[in-house]
Design a protein around this motif. Structure first.
Motif, PDB file in Angstrom:
ATOM      1  N   LEU A  81      -2.312  24.580 -12.380  1.00 44.71           N
ATOM      2  CA  LEU A  81      -2.842  24.394 -13.729  1.00 44.71           C
ATOM      3  C   LEU A  81      -3.061  22.909 -13.996  1.00 44.71           C
ATOM      4  O   LEU A  81      -2.306  22.064 -13.526  1.00 44.71           O
ATOM      5  N   ASP A  85      -4.165  22.403 -19.396  1.00 42.90           N
ATOM      6  CA  ASP A  85      -3.661  23.777 -19.451  1.00 42.90           C
ATOM      7  C   ASP A  85      -2.174  23.800 -19.792  1.00 42.90           C
ATOM      8  O   ASP A  85      -1.730  24.599 -20.618  1.00 42.90           O
ATOM      9  N   TYR A 135      -0.532  25.392 -23.055  1.00 42.70           N
ATOM     10  CA  TYR A 135       0.534  26.380 -22.891  1.00 42.70           C
ATOM     11  C   TYR A 135       1.761  25.982 -23.720  1.00 42.70           C
ATOM     12  O   TYR A 135       2.364  26.815 -24.397  1.00 42.70           O
ATOM     13  N   SER A 144      -9.195  26.065 -21.900  1.00 42.65           N
ATOM     14  CA  SER A 144      -7.855  26.158 -21.345  1.00 42.65           C
ATOM     15  C   SER A 144      -7.258  27.545 -21.585  1.00 42.65           C
ATOM     16  O   SER A 144      -6.636  28.130 -20.691  1.00 42.65           O
ATOM     17  N   LEU A 150      -5.675  30.171 -18.961  1.00 42.87           N
ATOM     18  CA  LEU A 150      -4.308  30.684 -19.114  1.00 42.87           C
ATOM     19  C   LEU A 150      -4.287  32.205 -19.239  1.00 42.87           C
ATOM     20  O   LEU A 150      -3.411  32.870 -18.678  1.00 42.87           O
ATOM     21  N   TYR A 172      -0.680  33.767 -18.120  1.00 40.60           N
ATOM     22  CA  TYR A 172       0.351  32.949 -18.763  1.00 40.60           C
ATOM     23  C   TYR A 172       0.327  33.097 -20.274  1.00 40.60           C
ATOM     24  O   TYR A 172       1.348  32.951 -20.942  1.00 40.60           O
ATOM     25  N   HIS A 201       6.113  34.791 -17.428  1.00 46.91           N
ATOM     26  CA  HIS A 201       6.021  33.528 -16.705  1.00 46.91           C
ATOM     27  C   HIS A 201       7.288  33.277 -15.904  1.00 46.91           C
ATOM     28  O   HIS A 201       8.319  33.874 -16.177  1.00 46.91           O
TER      29      HIS A 201
END
Length: 78
Positions: free
Chosen positions: A10, A14, A18, A50, A54, A59, A72
């Motif tokens: 990532l 990202d 996240y 992004s 994800l 994620y 995750h």
């Protein structure tokens, strides 16, 4: 999430997005796009791109009008 997917693949953006999703999800259970733009300091276009990455990797998952955390295998600090 793709089996065996490496979180190190990532981008920094990202990971930043996240972390913004994670911090909002802890407080309210989810995060809307406008809140993620404010929290991340990124443009809406950067956040959308992004989030697509994800979500593709599992994620982050769509949740109502926003986004929540998917399964995750790593931890973030926020």
């Amino acid at each position: 999430m793709t089996e065996g997917h490496d979180v190190q693949a990532l981008s920094d953006v990202d990971i930043h997005v996240y972390e913004a999703v994670a911090s909002k999800a802890v407080v309210s259970g989810g995060a809307g796009l406008a809140g993620l733009v404010r929290a991340s300091g990124l443009t809406e276009e950067e956040v959308r791109a992004s989030l697509a990455t994800l979500v593709e990797h599992g994620y982050v998952v769509p949740k109502g009008d926003g986004y929540g955390l998917g399964p995750h295998t790593f931890e973030v600090e926020y």
